[in-house]
Design a protein around this motif. Structure first.
Motif, PDB file in Angstrom:
ATOM      1  N   GLY A 167       0.816  -1.208   0.000  1.00 59.26           N
ATOM      2  CA  GLY A 167       0.000   0.000   0.000  1.00 59.26           C
ATOM      3  C   GLY A 167       0.849   1.256   0.000  1.00 59.26           C
ATOM      4  O   GLY A 167       0.569   2.222  -0.732  1.00 59.26           O
ATOM      5  N   GLU A 168       1.911   1.241   0.807  1.00 62.60           N
ATOM      6  CA  GLU A 168       2.783   2.412   0.906  1.00 62.60           C
ATOM      7  C   GLU A 168       3.628   2.608  -0.341  1.00 62.60           C
ATOM      8  O   GLU A 168       3.694   3.722  -0.899  1.00 62.60           O
ATOM      9  CB  GLU A 168       3.702   2.273   2.124  1.00 62.60           C
ATOM     10  N   TYR A 169       4.269   1.539  -0.809  1.00 64.36           N
ATOM     11  CA  TYR A 169       5.244   1.706  -1.887  1.00 64.36           C
ATOM     12  C   TYR A 169       4.620   1.699  -3.287  1.00 64.36           C
ATOM     13  O   TYR A 169       5.231   2.239  -4.223  1.00 64.36           O
ATOM     14  CB  TYR A 169       6.356   0.666  -1.757  1.00 64.36           C
ATOM     15  N   CYS A 170       3.434   1.149  -3.419  1.00 59.96           N
ATOM     16  CA  CYS A 170       2.727   1.319  -4.696  1.00 59.96           C
ATOM     17  C   CYS A 170       2.349   2.787  -4.881  1.00 59.96           C
ATOM     18  O   CYS A 170       2.442   3.332  -5.984  1.00 59.96           O
ATOM     19  CB  CYS A 170       1.470   0.445  -4.736  1.00 59.96           C
ATOM     20  N   ALA A 171       1.923   3.417  -3.792  1.00 59.19           N
ATOM     21  CA  ALA A 171       1.579   4.843  -3.848  1.00 59.19           C
ATOM     22  C   ALA A 171       2.807   5.677  -4.166  1.00 59.19           C
ATOM     23  O   ALA A 171       2.752   6.611  -4.986  1.00 59.19           O
ATOM     24  CB  ALA A 171       0.963   5.271  -2.521  1.00 59.19           C
ATOM     25  N   ARG A 172       3.936   5.353  -3.526  1.00 59.68           N
ATOM     26  CA  ARG A 172       5.176   6.092  -3.788  1.00 59.68           C
ATOM     27  C   ARG A 172       5.633   5.902  -5.230  1.00 59.68           C
ATOM     28  O   ARG A 172       6.091   6.854  -5.875  1.00 59.68           O
ATOM     29  CB  ARG A 172       6.279   5.640  -2.827  1.00 59.68           C
ATOM     30  N   LEU A 173       5.518   4.677  -5.713  1.00 61.32           N
ATOM     31  CA  LEU A 173       5.952   4.417  -7.092  1.00 61.32           C
ATOM     32  C   LEU A 173       5.061   5.146  -8.090  1.00 61.32           C
ATOM     33  O   LEU A 173       5.539   5.614  -9.126  1.00 61.32           O
ATOM     34  CB  LEU A 173       5.955   2.918  -7.371  1.00 61.32           C
ATOM     35  N   ASN A 174       3.782   5.246  -7.794  1.00 58.68           N
ATOM     36  CA  ASN A 174       2.870   5.981  -8.684  1.00 58.68           C
ATOM     37  C   ASN A 174       3.280   7.447  -8.796  1.00 58.68           C
ATOM     38  O   ASN A 174       3.193   8.047  -9.869  1.00 58.68           O
ATOM     39  CB  ASN A 174       1.432   5.881  -8.175  1.00 58.68           C
ATOM     40  N   VAL A 175       3.724   8.023  -7.674  1.00 57.00           N
ATOM     41  CA  VAL A 175       4.196   9.410  -7.681  1.00 57.00           C
ATOM     42  C   VAL A 175       5.445   9.532  -8.551  1.00 57.00           C
ATOM     43  O   VAL A 175       5.566  10.447  -9.382  1.00 57.00           O
ATOM     44  CB  VAL A 175       4.493   9.895  -6.250  1.00 57.00           C
ATOM     45  N   LEU A 176       6.385   8.600  -8.383  1.00 57.11           N
ATOM     46  CA  LEU A 176       7.614   8.616  -9.181  1.00 57.11           C
ATOM     47  C   LEU A 176       7.311   8.388 -10.661  1.00 57.11           C
ATOM     48  O   LEU A 176       7.924   9.012 -11.528  1.00 57.11           O
ATOM     49  CB  LEU A 176       8.594   7.558  -8.682  1.00 57.11           C
ATOM     50  N   ASP A 177       6.361   7.495 -10.927  1.00 54.87           N
ATOM     51  CA  ASP A 177       6.006   7.200 -12.318  1.00 54.87           C
ATOM     52  C   ASP A 177       5.400   8.429 -12.994  1.00 54.87           C
ATOM     53  O   ASP A 177       5.718   8.738 -14.150  1.00 54.87           O
ATOM     54  CB  ASP A 177       5.023   6.029 -12.364  1.00 54.87           C
ATOM     55  N   SER A 178       4.548   9.152 -12.285  1.00 57.52           N
ATOM     56  CA  SER A 178       3.958  10.380 -12.844  1.00 57.52           C
ATOM     57  C   SER A 178       5.037  11.407 -13.136  1.00 57.52           C
ATOM     58  O   SER A 178       5.013  12.075 -14.184  1.00 57.52           O
ATOM     59  CB  SER A 178       2.934  10.964 -11.863  1.00 57.52           C
ATOM     60  N   ARG A 179       5.992  11.527 -12.224  1.00 54.21           N
ATOM     61  CA  ARG A 179       7.093  12.475 -12.405  1.00 54.21           C
ATOM     62  C   ARG A 179       7.974  12.049 -13.579  1.00 54.21           C
ATOM     63  O   ARG A 179       8.425  12.893 -14.369  1.00 54.21           O
ATOM     64  CB  ARG A 179       7.929  12.546 -11.129  1.00 54.21           C
ATOM     65  N   ALA A 180       8.209  10.741 -13.706  1.00 51.77           N
ATOM     66  CA  ALA A 180       9.033  10.230 -14.805  1.00 51.77           C
ATOM     67  C   ALA A 180       8.347  10.447 -16.155  1.00 51.77           C
ATOM     68  O   ALA A 180       8.999  10.790 -17.151  1.00 51.77           O
ATOM     69  CB  ALA A 180       9.327   8.749 -14.593  1.00 51.77           C
ATOM     70  N   GLN A 181       7.037  10.245 -16.202  1.00 50.36           N
ATOM     71  CA  GLN A 181       6.312  10.456 -17.449  1.00 50.36           C
ATOM     72  C   GLN A 181       6.315  11.922 -17.847  1.00 50.36           C
ATOM     73  O   GLN A 181       6.449  12.269 -19.020  1.00 50.36           O
ATOM     74  CB  GLN A 181       4.867   9.941 -17.310  1.00 50.36           C
ATOM     75  N   GLU A 182       6.179  12.797 -16.853  1.00 48.34           N
ATOM     76  CA  GLU A 182       6.239  14.242 -17.122  1.00 48.34           C
ATOM     77  C   GLU A 182       7.620  14.629 -17.644  1.00 48.34           C
ATOM     78  O   GLU A 182       7.749  15.410 -18.590  1.00 48.34           O
ATOM     79  CB  GLU A 182       5.919  15.032 -15.858  1.00 48.34           C
ATOM     80  N   MET A 183       8.658  14.059 -17.023  1.00 42.96           N
ATOM     81  CA  MET A 183      10.033  14.309 -17.467  1.00 42.96           C
ATOM     82  C   MET A 183      10.224  13.832 -18.903  1.00 42.96           C
ATOM     83  O   MET A 183      10.808  14.529 -19.742  1.00 42.96           O
ATOM     84  CB  MET A 183      11.019  13.589 -16.552  1.00 42.96           C
ATOM     85  N   SER A 184       9.721  12.628 -19.192  1.00 43.95           N
ATOM     86  CA  SER A 184       9.866  12.055 -20.534  1.00 43.95           C
ATOM     87  C   SER A 184       9.154  12.913 -21.580  1.00 43.95           C
ATOM     88  O   SER A 184       9.681  13.152 -22.676  1.00 43.95           O
ATOM     89  CB  SER A 184       9.306  10.632 -20.550  1.00 43.95           C
ATOM     90  N   ASN A 185       7.957  13.382 -21.240  1.00 39.08           N
ATOM     91  CA  ASN A 185       7.202  14.232 -22.172  1.00 39.08           C
ATOM     92  C   ASN A 185       7.926  15.559 -22.409  1.00 39.08           C
ATOM     93  O   ASN A 185       7.967  16.064 -23.543  1.00 39.08           O
ATOM     94  CB  ASN A 185       5.800  14.498 -21.627  1.00 39.08           C
ATOM     95  N   THR A 186       8.491  16.128 -21.344  1.00 37.88           N
ATOM     96  CA  THR A 186       9.233  17.382 -21.483  1.00 37.88           C
ATOM     97  C   THR A 186      10.479  17.169 -22.331  1.00 37.88           C
ATOM     98  O   THR A 186      10.827  18.024 -23.161  1.00 37.88           O
ATOM     99  CB  THR A 186       9.641  17.934 -20.095  1.00 37.88           C
ATOM    100  N   TYR A 187      11.153  16.043 -22.138  1.00 41.60           N
ATOM    101  CA  TYR A 187      12.344  15.754 -22.939  1.00 41.60           C
ATOM    102  C   TYR A 187      11.986  15.611 -24.420  1.00 41.60           C
ATOM    103  O   TYR A 187      12.689  16.140 -25.290  1.00 41.60           O
ATOM    104  CB  TYR A 187      13.023  14.481 -22.441  1.00 41.60           C
TER     105      TYR A 187
END
Length: 236
Positions: A167-187
């Motif tokens: 429950g804790e780390y799936c939520a954390r990974l979702n936050v990182l995944d959103s940030r990574a996707q935003e980074m990828s789109n910006t790149y």
């Protein structure tokens, strides 16, 4: 099921460590992409590079260009005139004469320099690996706790611990995944913005710009004391 239980416990122990070690890399890549995307100063410096190039190539097929590839930026220091003044030296002096505020441009792109060895592709791959690790934890935890030979009390306690962890780390990974996707789109946006090929490796992209920023800053520090020399202005 001792082997599976040990593997589960080891993965649970190592996962938070791996995530914490990964996060600064993602944050740096995200920051580098956004710094470059928002930098009007960098665009203005590129405008000066284009203007100088068109001036020097006036009357030739290379004159009146609408743009140039970023890979030529680090090569400006290699083009030298009769007095051994590099094109980058000349560029810095011209900017100093007309827009001295742009000389501080590299300091606003500090993250780009630091991210010169970071791969956007590798970051996205690491996010996927961590997602698979969580699926493995969920699967193995389910297999172990449902095994008929597991003590009811032990199985229930392990199940609760696995569910809490997921429950804790799936939520954390979702936050990182959103940030990574935003980074990828910006790149991807940066590649289009600067006319680079789709799929260009971010290590090459950032390394090229980083090299130019370091060279630019070095020339600023070394050459500004010489801006009064007439030879720097002779062709303008």
């Amino acid at each position: 099921m001792l082997a599976m239980r040990l593997d589960l416990l080891f993965t649970i122990r190592e996962f938070p460590v791996n995530m914490e070690e990964f996060k600064p890399t993602l944050d740096l890549a995200w920051k580098a992409c956004h710094e470059l995307d928002r930098s009007e100063e960098f665009l203005e410096v590129l405008g000066y590079v284009l203007a100088v190039g068109n001036y020097l190539n006036a009357g030739t097929p290379k004159g009146n260009a609408y743009g140039f590839q970023l890979k030529y930026l680090p090569k400006l220091i290699d083009f030298r005139g009769q007095e051994k003044t590099s094109l980058l030296d000349f560029l810095v002096v011209q900017i100093h004469r007309r827009r001295p505020d742009l000389l501080h441009m590299p300091s606003s792109l500090d993250s780009v320099v630091k991210a010169s060895e970071i791969s956007v592709t590798s970051i996205l791959a690491e996010i996927e690996v961590m997602g698979n690790e969580l699926k493995k934890i969920e699967h193995n935890g389910s297999q172990i706790t449902q095994h008929p030979k597991m003590l009811k009390e032990t199985g229930l306690r392990l199940k609760q611990e696995v569910e809490t962890f997921l429950g804790e780390y799936c939520a954390r990974l979702n936050v990182l995944d959103s940030r990574a996707q935003e980074m990828s789109n910006t790149y991807s946006k940066l590649l289009t913005k600067f006319g680079e090929k789709v799929g260009t490796d971010s290590e090459d992209f950032f390394a090229t710009i980083s090299q130019f920023l370091i060279q630019f800053n070095k020339v600023v520090q070394e050459k500004l004391s010489s801006v009064s020399r007439p030879s720097y202005y002779s062709c303008c």
